[in-house]
Design a protein around this motif. Structure first.
Motif, PDB file in Angstrom:
ATOM      1  N   ALA A   1      20.561 -17.790 -31.580  1.00  0.00           N
ATOM      2  CA  ALA A   1      21.275 -17.641 -32.848  1.00  0.00           C
ATOM      3  C   ALA A   1      20.325 -17.174 -33.953  1.00  0.00           C
ATOM      4  CB  ALA A   1      21.942 -18.955 -33.245  1.00  0.00           C
ATOM      5  N   VAL A   2      19.127 -17.734 -33.989  1.00  0.00           N
ATOM      6  CA  VAL A   2      18.131 -17.347 -34.990  1.00  0.00           C
ATOM      7  C   VAL A   2      17.680 -15.907 -34.758  1.00  0.00           C
ATOM      8  CG1 VAL A   2      15.787 -17.789 -35.850  1.00  0.00           C
ATOM      9  CG2 VAL A   2      17.351 -19.700 -35.445  1.00  0.00           C
ATOM     10  N   ALA A   3      17.395 -15.566 -33.513  1.00  0.00           N
ATOM     11  CA  ALA A   3      16.966 -14.202 -33.192  1.00  0.00           C
ATOM     12  C   ALA A   3      18.050 -13.196 -33.574  1.00  0.00           C
ATOM     13  CB  ALA A   3      16.628 -14.087 -31.709  1.00  0.00           C
ATOM     14  N   ASP A   4      19.293 -13.521 -33.284  1.00  0.00           N
ATOM     15  CA  ASP A   4      20.407 -12.638 -33.638  1.00  0.00           C
ATOM     16  C   ASP A   4      20.492 -12.476 -35.151  1.00  0.00           C
ATOM     17  OD1 ASP A   4      22.733 -11.060 -32.946  1.00  0.00           O
ATOM     18  OD2 ASP A   4      23.937 -12.716 -33.725  1.00  0.00           O
ATOM     19  N   ALA A   5      20.346 -13.573 -35.881  1.00  0.00           N
ATOM     20  CA  ALA A   5      20.401 -13.521 -37.343  1.00  0.00           C
ATOM     21  C   ALA A   5      19.240 -12.727 -37.930  1.00  0.00           C
ATOM     22  CB  ALA A   5      20.409 -14.938 -37.908  1.00  0.00           C
ATOM     23  N   LEU A   6      18.092 -12.757 -37.257  1.00  0.00           N
ATOM     24  CA  LEU A   6      16.914 -12.012 -37.714  1.00  0.00           C
ATOM     25  C   LEU A   6      16.893 -10.573 -37.191  1.00  0.00           C
ATOM     26  CD1 LEU A   6      14.172 -14.758 -37.267  1.00  0.00           C
ATOM     27  CD2 LEU A   6      15.000 -13.805 -39.438  1.00  0.00           C
ATOM     28  N   GLU A   7      17.872 -10.269 -36.341  1.00  0.00           N
ATOM     29  CA  GLU A   7      17.990  -8.937 -35.751  1.00  0.00           C
ATOM     30  C   GLU A   7      16.767  -8.565 -34.899  1.00  0.00           C
ATOM     31  OE1 GLU A   7      18.794  -6.372 -39.092  1.00  0.00           O
ATOM     32  OE2 GLU A   7      20.537  -7.544 -39.680  1.00  0.00           O
ATOM     33  N   VAL A   8      16.297  -9.544 -34.113  1.00  0.00           N
ATOM     34  CA  VAL A   8      15.178  -9.332 -33.192  1.00  0.00           C
ATOM     35  C   VAL A   8      15.538  -9.905 -31.831  1.00  0.00           C
ATOM     36  CG1 VAL A   8      13.438  -9.405 -35.038  1.00  0.00           C
ATOM     37  CG2 VAL A   8      14.011 -11.508 -33.803  1.00  0.00           C
ATOM     38  N   ARG A   9      14.721  -9.591 -30.822  1.00  0.00           N
ATOM     39  CA  ARG A   9      14.902 -10.198 -29.506  1.00  0.00           C
ATOM     40  C   ARG A   9      14.272 -11.591 -29.517  1.00  0.00           C
ATOM     41  NH1 ARG A   9      12.035  -7.309 -25.440  1.00  0.00           N
ATOM     42  NH2 ARG A   9      10.490  -7.067 -27.055  1.00  0.00           N
ATOM     43  N   VAL A  10      14.758 -12.484 -28.704  1.00  0.00           N
ATOM     44  CA  VAL A  10      14.242 -13.857 -28.651  1.00  0.00           C
ATOM     45  C   VAL A  10      12.739 -13.862 -28.372  1.00  0.00           C
ATOM     46  CG1 VAL A  10      14.361 -16.042 -27.397  1.00  0.00           C
ATOM     47  CG2 VAL A  10      16.451 -14.859 -27.992  1.00  0.00           C
ATOM     48  N   GLN A  11      12.280 -12.949 -27.531  1.00  0.00           N
ATOM     49  CA  GLN A  11      10.861 -12.887 -27.182  1.00  0.00           C
ATOM     50  C   GLN A  11       9.980 -12.705 -28.416  1.00  0.00           C
ATOM     51  OE1 GLN A  11      13.372 -11.308 -25.797  1.00  0.00           O
ATOM     52  NE2 GLN A  11      13.144 -11.143 -23.590  1.00  0.00           N
ATOM     53  N   GLU A  12      10.497 -12.011 -29.428  1.00  0.00           N
ATOM     54  CA  GLU A  12       9.719 -11.765 -30.636  1.00  0.00           C
ATOM     55  C   GLU A  12       9.473 -13.036 -31.447  1.00  0.00           C
ATOM     56  OE1 GLU A  12      10.630  -8.063 -32.853  1.00  0.00           O
ATOM     57  OE2 GLU A  12      12.076  -7.714 -31.232  1.00  0.00           O
ATOM     58  N   LEU A  13      10.277 -14.063 -31.229  1.00  0.00           N
ATOM     59  CA  LEU A  13      10.067 -15.336 -31.927  1.00  0.00           C
ATOM     60  C   LEU A  13       8.801 -16.031 -31.436  1.00  0.00           C
ATOM     61  CD1 LEU A  13      13.692 -16.811 -31.941  1.00  0.00           C
ATOM     62  CD2 LEU A  13      12.570 -15.454 -33.718  1.00  0.00           C
ATOM     63  N   PHE A  14       8.329 -15.643 -30.245  1.00  0.00           N
ATOM     64  CA  PHE A  14       7.157 -16.284 -29.652  1.00  0.00           C
ATOM     65  C   PHE A  14       5.853 -15.534 -29.914  1.00  0.00           C
ATOM     66  CE2 PHE A  14      10.804 -17.813 -27.284  1.00  0.00           C
ATOM     67  CZ  PHE A  14      10.554 -19.173 -27.232  1.00  0.00           C
ATOM     68  N   ASP A  15       5.932 -14.363 -30.588  1.00  0.00           N
ATOM     69  CA  ASP A  15       4.725 -13.618 -30.931  1.00  0.00           C
ATOM     70  C   ASP A  15       3.911 -14.389 -31.956  1.00  0.00           C
ATOM     71  OD1 ASP A  15       5.580 -11.590 -29.277  1.00  0.00           O
ATOM     72  OD2 ASP A  15       6.313 -10.305 -30.904  1.00  0.00           O
ATOM     73  N   ASP A  16       2.589 -14.176 -31.932  1.00  0.00           N
ATOM     74  CA  ASP A  16       1.733 -14.783 -32.944  1.00  0.00           C
ATOM     75  C   ASP A  16       1.978 -14.113 -34.285  1.00  0.00           C
ATOM     76  OD1 ASP A  16       0.359 -16.825 -31.719  1.00  0.00           O
ATOM     77  OD2 ASP A  16      -1.277 -15.542 -31.043  1.00  0.00           O
ATOM     78  N   PRO A  17       2.124 -14.912 -35.348  1.00  0.00           N
ATOM     79  CA  PRO A  17       2.279 -14.295 -36.666  1.00  0.00           C
ATOM     80  C   PRO A  17       0.961 -13.623 -37.063  1.00  0.00           C
ATOM     81  CG  PRO A  17       2.337 -16.693 -36.834  1.00  0.00           C
ATOM     82  CD  PRO A  17       2.233 -16.350 -35.388  1.00  0.00           C
ATOM     83  N   LYS A  18       1.045 -12.411 -37.578  1.00  0.00           N
ATOM     84  CA  LYS A  18      -0.159 -11.653 -37.933  1.00  0.00           C
ATOM     85  C   LYS A  18      -0.731 -12.075 -39.281  1.00  0.00           C
ATOM     86  CE  LYS A  18       0.509  -9.082 -34.283  1.00  0.00           C
ATOM     87  NZ  LYS A  18       1.243  -9.946 -33.404  1.00  0.00           N
ATOM     88  N   GLU A  19       0.141 -12.477 -40.189  1.00  0.00           N
ATOM     89  CA  GLU A  19      -0.292 -12.866 -41.527  1.00  0.00           C
ATOM     90  C   GLU A  19       0.615 -13.977 -42.035  1.00  0.00           C
ATOM     91  OE1 GLU A  19       2.547  -9.370 -42.826  1.00  0.00           O
ATOM     92  OE2 GLU A  19       0.629  -9.104 -41.901  1.00  0.00           O
ATOM     93  N   ALA A  20       0.182 -14.612 -43.102  1.00  0.00           N
ATOM     94  CA  ALA A  20       1.001 -15.670 -43.692  1.00  0.00           C
ATOM     95  C   ALA A  20       2.228 -15.052 -44.352  1.00  0.00           C
ATOM     96  CB  ALA A  20       0.184 -16.445 -44.714  1.00  0.00           C
ATOM     97  N   PRO A  21       3.396 -15.619 -44.098  1.00  0.00           N
ATOM     98  CA  PRO A  21       4.616 -15.065 -44.695  1.00  0.00           C
ATOM     99  C   PRO A  21       4.670 -15.316 -46.194  1.00  0.00           C
ATOM    100  CG  PRO A  21       5.101 -17.044 -43.443  1.00  0.00           C
ATOM    101  CD  PRO A  21       3.647 -16.736 -43.234  1.00  0.00           C
ATOM    102  N   GLY A  22       5.299 -14.397 -46.909  1.00  0.00           N
ATOM    103  CA  GLY A  22       5.479 -14.561 -48.346  1.00  0.00           C
ATOM    104  C   GLY A  22       6.729 -15.352 -48.647  1.00  0.00           C
ATOM    105  N   ARG A  23       6.926 -15.630 -49.901  1.00  0.00           N
ATOM    106  CA  ARG A  23       8.102 -16.377 -50.331  1.00  0.00           C
ATOM    107  C   ARG A  23       9.241 -15.408 -50.629  1.00  0.00           C
ATOM    108  NH1 ARG A  23       8.096 -21.665 -53.844  1.00  0.00           N
ATOM    109  NH2 ARG A  23      10.289 -22.094 -53.660  1.00  0.00           N
ATOM    110  N   VAL A  24      10.437 -15.781 -50.271  1.00  0.00           N
ATOM    111  CA  VAL A  24      11.618 -14.942 -50.519  1.00  0.00           C
ATOM    112  C   VAL A  24      12.528 -15.681 -51.477  1.00  0.00           C
ATOM    113  CG1 VAL A  24      13.631 -13.853 -49.491  1.00  0.00           C
ATOM    114  CG2 VAL A  24      11.488 -13.928 -48.226  1.00  0.00           C
ATOM    115  N   ARG A  25      12.907 -14.996 -52.527  1.00  0.00           N
ATOM    116  CA  ARG A  25      13.838 -15.565 -53.506  1.00  0.00           C
ATOM    117  C   ARG A  25      15.219 -14.960 -53.292  1.00  0.00           C
ATOM    118  NH1 ARG A  25      11.354 -19.345 -56.655  1.00  0.00           N
ATOM    119  NH2 ARG A  25       9.184 -18.861 -57.008  1.00  0.00           N
ATOM    120  N   SER A  26      16.229 -15.743 -53.522  1.00  0.00           N
ATOM    121  CA  SER A  26      17.602 -15.276 -53.363  1.00  0.00           C
ATOM    122  C   SER A  26      17.932 -14.211 -54.398  1.00  0.00           C
ATOM    123  CB  SER A  26      18.569 -16.448 -53.511  1.00  0.00           C
ATOM    124  OG  SER A  26      19.889 -16.017 -53.378  1.00  0.00           O
ATOM    125  N   LYS A  27      18.682 -13.214 -53.969  1.00  0.00           N
ATOM    126  CA  LYS A  27      19.102 -12.149 -54.878  1.00  0.00           C
ATOM    127  C   LYS A  27      20.271 -12.593 -55.747  1.00  0.00           C
ATOM    128  CE  LYS A  27      17.593  -8.434 -51.846  1.00  0.00           C
ATOM    129  NZ  LYS A  27      16.925  -9.195 -50.833  1.00  0.00           N
TER     130      LYS A  27
END
Length: 83
Positions: A47-73
């Motif tokens: 469900a998360v992968a679908d919502a992020l529009e990625v394959r499930v396998q991509e959820l297991f990749d190492d993050p390359k950098e620290a994620p930024g903060r996202v503010r609601s539009k």
């Protein structure tokens, strides 16, 4: 995995609340997944992968950098009254 989900979410420009809504779960549960406190089921990972529009396998990749903060539009009402 939680940091990777957060990274993908930030790259998509989606707030935690929006991702939780798209995934069909509570924001608090999404927060627990991203912080590494909760371990999602395989069904939830899909469900998360679908919502992020990625394959499930991509959820297991190492993050390359620290994620930024996202503010609601759009403003989100949490029962507060502006004065």
């Amino acid at each position: 995995m939680g940091l990777r989900i957060k990274q993908l979410r930030a790259a998509l420009g989606v707030t935690q609340e929006e991702l939780a809504d798209r995934s069909g779960m509570f924001r608090t549960y999404m927060s627990r997944i991203e912080s590494g406190v909760a371990n999602p089921t395989v069904t939830m990972l899909y469900a998360v992968a679908d919502a992020l529009e990625v394959r499930v396998q991509e959820l297991f990749d190492d993050p390359k950098e620290a994620p930024g903060r996202v503010r609601s539009k759009k403003p989100i009402s949490r029962g507060r009254v502006d004065r």
